[in-house]
Write an enzyme that holds these catalytic residues in place. Structure first.
Site, PDB file in Angstrom:
ATOM      1  N   TYR A 182       0.854  -1.195   0.000  1.00  0.00           N
ATOM      2  CA  TYR A 182       0.000   0.000   0.000  1.00  0.00           C
ATOM      3  C   TYR A 182       0.885   1.240   0.000  1.00  0.00           C
ATOM      4  CZ  TYR A 182      -4.999  -0.531   0.089  1.00  0.00           C
ATOM      5  OH  TYR A 182      -6.288  -0.714  -0.304  1.00  0.00           O
ATOM      6  N   GLU A 227      -0.443   4.844  -0.721  1.00  0.00           N
ATOM      7  CA  GLU A 227      -1.171   6.059  -1.094  1.00  0.00           C
ATOM      8  C   GLU A 227      -0.270   7.284  -0.949  1.00  0.00           C
ATOM      9  OE1 GLU A 227      -3.806   4.022   0.874  1.00  0.00           O
ATOM     10  OE2 GLU A 227      -5.670   4.834   0.017  1.00  0.00           O
ATOM     11  N   ASP A 241      -5.666  12.495 -26.203  1.00  0.00           N
ATOM     12  CA  ASP A 241      -5.710  11.112 -25.725  1.00  0.00           C
ATOM     13  C   ASP A 241      -5.010  10.281 -26.789  1.00  0.00           C
ATOM     14  OD1 ASP A 241      -6.340   8.481 -25.273  1.00  0.00           O
ATOM     15  OD2 ASP A 241      -8.460   8.820 -24.854  1.00  0.00           O
ATOM     16  N   THR A 291      -3.120   5.102 -22.513  1.00  0.00           N
ATOM     17  CA  THR A 291      -2.984   3.788 -21.921  1.00  0.00           C
ATOM     18  C   THR A 291      -1.564   3.333 -22.206  1.00  0.00           C
ATOM     19  OG1 THR A 291      -3.812   2.772 -23.941  1.00  0.00           O
ATOM     20  CG2 THR A 291      -5.413   3.125 -22.183  1.00  0.00           C
ATOM     21  N   LYS A 296      -1.517  -0.533 -25.434  1.00  0.00           N
ATOM     22  CA  LYS A 296      -1.880  -0.680 -26.853  1.00  0.00           C
ATOM     23  C   LYS A 296      -0.574  -0.731 -27.662  1.00  0.00           C
ATOM     24  CE  LYS A 296      -6.545   1.124 -26.316  1.00  0.00           C
ATOM     25  NZ  LYS A 296      -6.707   1.965 -25.117  1.00  0.00           N
ATOM     26  N   ARG A 325      -1.491  -3.451 -18.737  1.00  0.00           N
ATOM     27  CA  ARG A 325      -2.827  -2.863 -18.921  1.00  0.00           C
ATOM     28  C   ARG A 325      -2.989  -1.722 -17.923  1.00  0.00           C
ATOM     29  NH1 ARG A 325      -7.015  -4.026 -21.800  1.00  0.00           N
ATOM     30  NH2 ARG A 325      -5.682  -5.514 -22.845  1.00  0.00           N
TER      31      ARG A 325
HETATM   32  N1  DSN Z   1     -11.331  -0.382 -25.900  1.00  0.00           N
HETATM   33  C1  DSN Z   1     -10.337   0.446 -26.528  1.00  0.00           C
HETATM   34  C2  DSN Z   1     -10.213   0.133 -27.979  1.00  0.00           C
HETATM   35  O1  DSN Z   1     -10.368  -1.016 -28.338  1.00  0.00           O
HETATM   36  O2  DSN Z   1      -9.928   1.008 -28.775  1.00  0.00           O
HETATM   37  C3  DSN Z   1     -10.563   1.874 -26.271  1.00  0.00           C
HETATM   38  O3  DSN Z   1     -10.580   2.070 -24.912  1.00  0.00           O
END
Ligand code: DSN
Length: 437
Positions: free
Chosen positions: A57, A59, A203, A229, A232, A238
């Protein structure tokens, strides 16, 4: 739990879960993962994610924690922050957001009040739920006005965005997309934001790996806030991060004392406060460690080459699909993804075709196309991309073979003999480009 159970492996402790994981490994090895938002996570990243850091933990932020014993997670979080700053050229990075959706809501919460006006790209024309869709908290908390793509070219129309921005006078303009196959002009978005006195936010979740590898222009350092994110095209765990400029260029400081003015000008501080304590509890330090590993991997010359190869593969695949008579949204691609418009074969065909492709071992996802005449559950498009095939070492030659299979199944999705034959070809190709040992 006894000491013995505590130290035994997953296979010994829970064979049911272990078997499911083995099944998934087999599915990944034996199939072509072409969902453009997916990538395969490296063993090093998974090792960090599965480490003892999961138990801590912590925080707060490095060296300002509410728990003792945080010296090691302080080190790993600091490393992740410094690596992300250097990879993207960011002034400030918060590595604690658990996911991209969280990161977007945290970014909004840092600079907006409920009811404030925001611009974002429509979900059904390539945006994201958190870019202001009515069913999402973003659309409920803030007054989002949605821009779209041009009806003829299917490209972002920056003049139309400027016109809308002048009319609406938003406090924030969000750029970025989940189903847009072309280069995004982040500088144009920032200039529009500057002109109307709004914050700019990008984004970059889908294209972060391309940006890190120099295969797509970056919204940094000029954009006020950049979220992404990490799983990707960046190929990490993730999770997500928020990057921002240190200074809030729109801060109102009239009537404030020195301390208040300093806080008002501190955009980085607002982002951090919005993440914790504003919306999250304890950070996932094991995932933060995995993000540090991912940033190290993404800074290598090999990753740069990989990022450029993703785009080359994407273009080669586009050429093959077009040659096979398929229609692509915008007529092609500049990045990792392609959007097939199946409307010429019938409205709402995306479901049937993506399911047939999956039966052949080619994983894509059904998706709306701009101005779709069908519903999001039964849309007219299929979205696909090349990150995972590129990770496996495939090049333009393999894209041609894959493109031919996709064209055939798009035309005859209910031909099970064709699907079966394709499945055999896919298995043979996958055998030549193994993934996980
Ligand atoms: N779910 C993602 C995508 O497949 O583009 C976006 O958050």
């Amino acid at each position: 739990m006894s000491f013995k159970e505590f130290n035994s492996s997953l296979a010994e402790t829970d064979s049911e879960v272990a078997v499911i994981i083995e099944h998934e490994k087999k599915r990944l090895n034996d199939g072509l993962v072409m969902i453009p938002s997916e990538s395969m996570t490296s063993t090093a990243v998974m090792e960090a994610t599965g480490s003892v850091l999961t138990s801590k933990y912590a925080e707060g932020y490095p060296h300002k924690r509410y728990y003792t014993g945080a010296e090691n997670v302080d080190d790993v979080e600091t490393l992740a922050i410094e690596r992300a700053k250097s990879l993207f050229g960011a002034e400030h990075v918060n590595v604690q957001p658990h996911s991209g959706s969280n990161a977007n809501l945290q970014a909004y919460n840092a600079v907006l009040r409920p009811g404030d006006k925001v611009l974002g790209l429509r979900l059904d024309q390539g945006g994201h739920l958190t870019h202001g869709h009515a069913v999402n908290l973003s659309g409920k908390l803030y007054e989002f006005h949605q821009y779209g793509v041009d009806a003829r070219t299917q490209l972002l129309d920056y003049d139309a965005v400027l016109k809308l921005a002048r009319e609406v006078k938003p406090k924030l303009i969000v750029s970025g997309a989940t189903a847009y196959p072309r280069t995004i002009d982040f500088q144009a978005f920032h200039e529009i934001a500057q002109e109307v006195g709004a914050y700019s936010m990008a984004d970059i979740a889908h294209i972060a790996g391309l940006i890190a590898g120099g295969a797509h222009p970056s919204p940094l350092p000029f954009t006020d806030i950049v979220t992404t994110t990490t799983h990707k095209t960046l190929c990490g765990p993730r999770s997500a991060i928020i990057m921002c400029r240190n200074e809030d260029r729109l801060a109102q400081v009239e009537g404030l004392d020195e301390k208040q003015a300093k806080a008002a000008k501190n955009l980085a501080g607002k982002i951090d406060k919005s993440v914790f304590p504003g919306s999250q509890g304890g950070p996932l330090e094991h995932v933060i460690a995995a993000k540090a590993v991912c940033f190290k991997q993404a800074a290598t010359p090999e990753f740069k080459e990989f990022a450029h190869q993703i785009v080359k593969n994407s273009r080669a695949l586009a050429d093959e699909l077009l040659a096979g008579g398929l229609t692509l949204v915008t007529g092609g691609t500049d990045n990792h993804l392609l959007l097939i418009d199946l409307t010429p074969f019938g409205v709402g065909k995306g479901f049937e075709v993506s399911e047939a492709l999956a039966r052949a071992g080619i994983y894509t996802n059904r998706n709306t196309v701009p101005f779709d005449q069908s519903t999001p559950f039964k849309p007219s498009g299929v979205r696909l991309g090349t990150p995972v095939l590129t990770q496996r070492g495939m090049k333009e030659g393999e894209m041609a073979a894959v493109g031919k299979w996709i064209c055939a199944i798009a035309r005859q999705p209910s031909d099970e003999a064709l699907v079966e034959r394709t499945r055999g070809g896919v298995a043979e190709l996958c055998g030549r480009f193994p993934l996980y040992a």
